[in-house]
Each structure stands twice: as C-alpha cells, then as structure tokens.
Design an enzyme around this catalytic site. Structure first.
Site, PDB file in Angstrom:
ATOM      1  N   HIS A 170      -2.673   6.702   4.423  1.00 42.31           N
ATOM      2  CA  HIS A 170      -3.149   5.506   3.734  1.00 42.31           C
ATOM      3  C   HIS A 170      -4.528   5.146   4.272  1.00 42.31           C
ATOM      4  O   HIS A 170      -4.754   5.144   5.481  1.00 42.31           O
ATOM      5  CB  HIS A 170      -2.170   4.354   3.959  1.00 42.31           C
ATOM      6  CG  HIS A 170      -2.737   3.021   3.557  1.00 42.31           C
ATOM      7  ND1 HIS A 170      -3.374   2.821   2.350  1.00 42.31           N
ATOM      8  CD2 HIS A 170      -2.781   1.823   4.206  1.00 42.31           C
ATOM      9  CE1 HIS A 170      -3.781   1.563   2.277  1.00 42.31           C
ATOM     10  NE2 HIS A 170      -3.437   0.939   3.390  1.00 42.31           N
ATOM     11  N   CYS A 176       0.793  -1.224   0.000  1.00 41.52           N
ATOM     12  CA  CYS A 176       0.000   0.000   0.000  1.00 41.52           C
ATOM     13  C   CYS A 176       0.828   1.278   0.000  1.00 41.52           C
ATOM     14  O   CYS A 176       0.266   2.370  -0.053  1.00 41.52           O
ATOM     15  CB  CYS A 176      -0.960  -0.009   1.189  1.00 41.52           C
ATOM     16  SG  CYS A 176      -2.222  -1.297   1.053  1.00 41.52           S
ATOM     17  N   ASN A 216     -10.715  -0.161   1.950  1.00 42.72           N
ATOM     18  CA  ASN A 216      -9.266  -0.087   1.739  1.00 42.72           C
ATOM     19  C   ASN A 216      -8.986  -0.298   0.258  1.00 42.72           C
ATOM     20  O   ASN A 216      -9.116  -1.401  -0.260  1.00 42.72           O
ATOM     21  CB  ASN A 216      -8.569  -1.156   2.582  1.00 42.72           C
ATOM     22  CG  ASN A 216      -7.051  -1.046   2.526  1.00 42.72           C
ATOM     23  OD1 ASN A 216      -6.483  -0.471   1.603  1.00 42.72           O
ATOM     24  ND2 ASN A 216      -6.380  -1.607   3.521  1.00 42.72           N
TER      25      ASN A 216
END
Length: 315
Positions: A244, A111, A274
């Site tokens: 994030h 990520c 996500n």
C-alpha cells in the site's frame, strides 16, 4: 482466477511540496524525510471519484480486445472517498459501459479495499455467477482533505485504476491470482481513531500516525509471509512486492522485516502521494508491461480501520 489487464488514470495537475511550504510552512525536506512524498496529483474541478474510475476503465478495456465491454457481467467498485454514496462508482462505470442487469457492488474497507474487491469477484466466480468482472478502485482524497492540517494534509493524492478479471486464462500475459487473504483488526490499537473521514465533520484526519505506522508494518509483513507459506514459496521467490502506497518509511520497514531487497518493492508514493485503495493497483499497472513469465508478485495492503490483506500473483 486471472487478471487479464490493468490500467490507471491520474489527474494532470501536480501539487509539489512547495505548495505546502507556502500554505503552512512545511518544508520539502521535512515532508520527504517523513513520508517520501515529493509530488501528488489533484483532480480538477470537473473530475471526481466516478469520472476517474470511468477513465481508468476505458483505458483498461482499450488495452484488452479479448475482453469486450459487452461481456462484463460484474462490476465491483471500491473507494472511501465517494462522489455519491448512492449512485456509486460501480454504477457510474456500468452507465459508461451500457451493460444492464448485472451485479454492481461497492465496497469500502479503507486502503485495503482493492483486495476486498478482488475477493468478492473470487466469490462470484466460485459460485458461477460471473465470468467477466471489473474491479474499479478510485480515490478523490483532495475532495475531503484539509490542506491546512500539518499532520496529514500533505499526504493525499487522487487517482484510479481498473482490473479486468476472468475465471480462466484469456492470454499468456494474464496474471494468475493464486491466493488472496484479507482480514480486519478494527479491535486493535487505535484503529477506531487513527485515521477517520467523517464528511459532516472535518474530512480526513490522522491523529495517531505512530499507531498506524506500527500496525501497518506488522500486518503487511505478516500477511505477506502467510500467502507465501500457503504456496510453498519464500521471500526469495518474490520478484516484486507492491505495498500500500502510504509512506515510504512503511515500505522500507516491511521489506526489512521480510528480508527482501529494497529494489524489489514497487513504489509510486514519491510522485503520487497516498492514493488510498487505488495506490497498489496503480503500481501494478506501472509494472504490468515489464512482468516476465514465472515472476511472482505480492500485493500487500493496510488501511485505516486496520483492515489488511495480501495477494499472490504469477504467470
């Protein structure tokens, strides 16, 4: 180095928490309390990592007449959920633009890949090997996710974003990339097992969520402080923090550690889940129209494998 424009693409299909209640008994309240997620987007059968990346790129270029597709001389793609590990997301965008004989690079650092991709562009610019670059981040998490997994099956969403970058300012609205810092901590904690995606086995699994939470909060807070200190700034100078988009509790912990008002943190996880390395770029696209001169923006990321980074932006 400057970000000239950024645009995102999100699939139309919305998956609510009630879907998981019907599937495996997880309640809406249980999911939102632990993650903040209320809905997420899911690619349709005709969509994949590459098609979403292409659409985000179309939108980015459509909003940037000073950045014609014919001038693109570098494409860096980023994903950990590839549609094709050989004909990569960067190659798909190149075919869409019909620009030949330029570098096309793909990177996967979980990520945190967005900032690794930006750093690669920074290197090409510094060496004089490119002048107009695309960073394309795209994740098709639902292609790999196991929805019946009650630990992490409800976390994931799909989406893509494209950033247009140049070594010089093209317009007053460009964002100056003042500092990019990245690092890896694959030797720390349970980095080797906390989040894994082994396509020939079980897809995305997250058996050690607490370890991820602890290290994500620690590293995102620390690297944010580092980029600010390098530029003689304090947390009070930050107009927007884009973390994030993994878990709302992580975001709240990071802003608390930094002493930043929670309203300055940009969050889309409530609606999108996500979205991996695309999440922070999608959030930047969300706030792009309302950014004001002199405002400082920090993007801070952390991924499975415990890679991390932060980027300071300003006009």
């Amino acid at each position: 180095m400057y970000i000239h424009h950024v645009a995102a693409y999100l699939p139309a299909e919305i998956i609510t928490n009630e879907h998981f209640t019907r599937l495996n008994g997880l309640s809406h309240e249980w999911i939102t309390e632990r993650t903040g997620i209320r809905t997420r987007r899911k690619a349709t059968p005709g969509e994949n990592t590459n098609t979403m990346a292409v659409e985000a790129t179309r939108r980015a270029l459509a909003g940037a007449p000073a950045f014609p597709a014919a001038d693109v001389d570098l494409i860096v793609g980023a994903t950990y959920t590839p549609h094709d590990t050989i004909y990569t997301v960067a190659h798909a965008v190149q075919r869409e633009l019909q620009v030949s004989d330029i570098p096309v690079v793909s990177v996967s650092s979980a990520c945190s890949s967005l900032l690794n991709a930006v750093e690669i562009v920074e290197g090409y610019f510094a060496l004089g090997k490119a002048r107009r670059a695309l960073v394309v981040v795209s994740e098709h998490n639902t292609a790999y996710n196991n929805e019946h997994d009650t630990v992490a099956g409800h976390l994931w969403g799909d989406g893509a974003a494209t950033l247009l970058l140049s070594p010089e300012r093209l317009a007053p609205t460009d964002l100056h990339v003042r500092t990019v810092l990245t690092g890896g901590a694959g030797n720390v904690g349970k980095a080797d097992a906390s989040v894994t995606l082994k396509p020939v086995e079980r897809g995305i699994v997250m058996p050690h969520g607490k370890d991820v939470f602890t290290h994500a909060c620690q590293y995102m807070s620390r690297v944010t402080q580092q980029v600010l200190e390098r530029n003689g700034l304090s947390v009070a100078d930050v107009a927007y923090l884009i973390p994030h988009q993994a878990n709302l509790r992580i975001t709240r912990n990071v802003v608390q550690q930094l002493g930043l008002p929670e309203e300055r943190a940009v969050s889309n996880i409530e609606e999108l889940g996500n979205t991996g390395c695309a999440g922070a770029a999608i959030a930047l696209a969300d706030i792009w129209p309302r950014l004001q001169p002199s405002e400082q923006v920090v993007v801070t990321v952390f991924g499975g494998g415990y890679s991390y980074g932060a980027m300071l932006l300003g006009r």
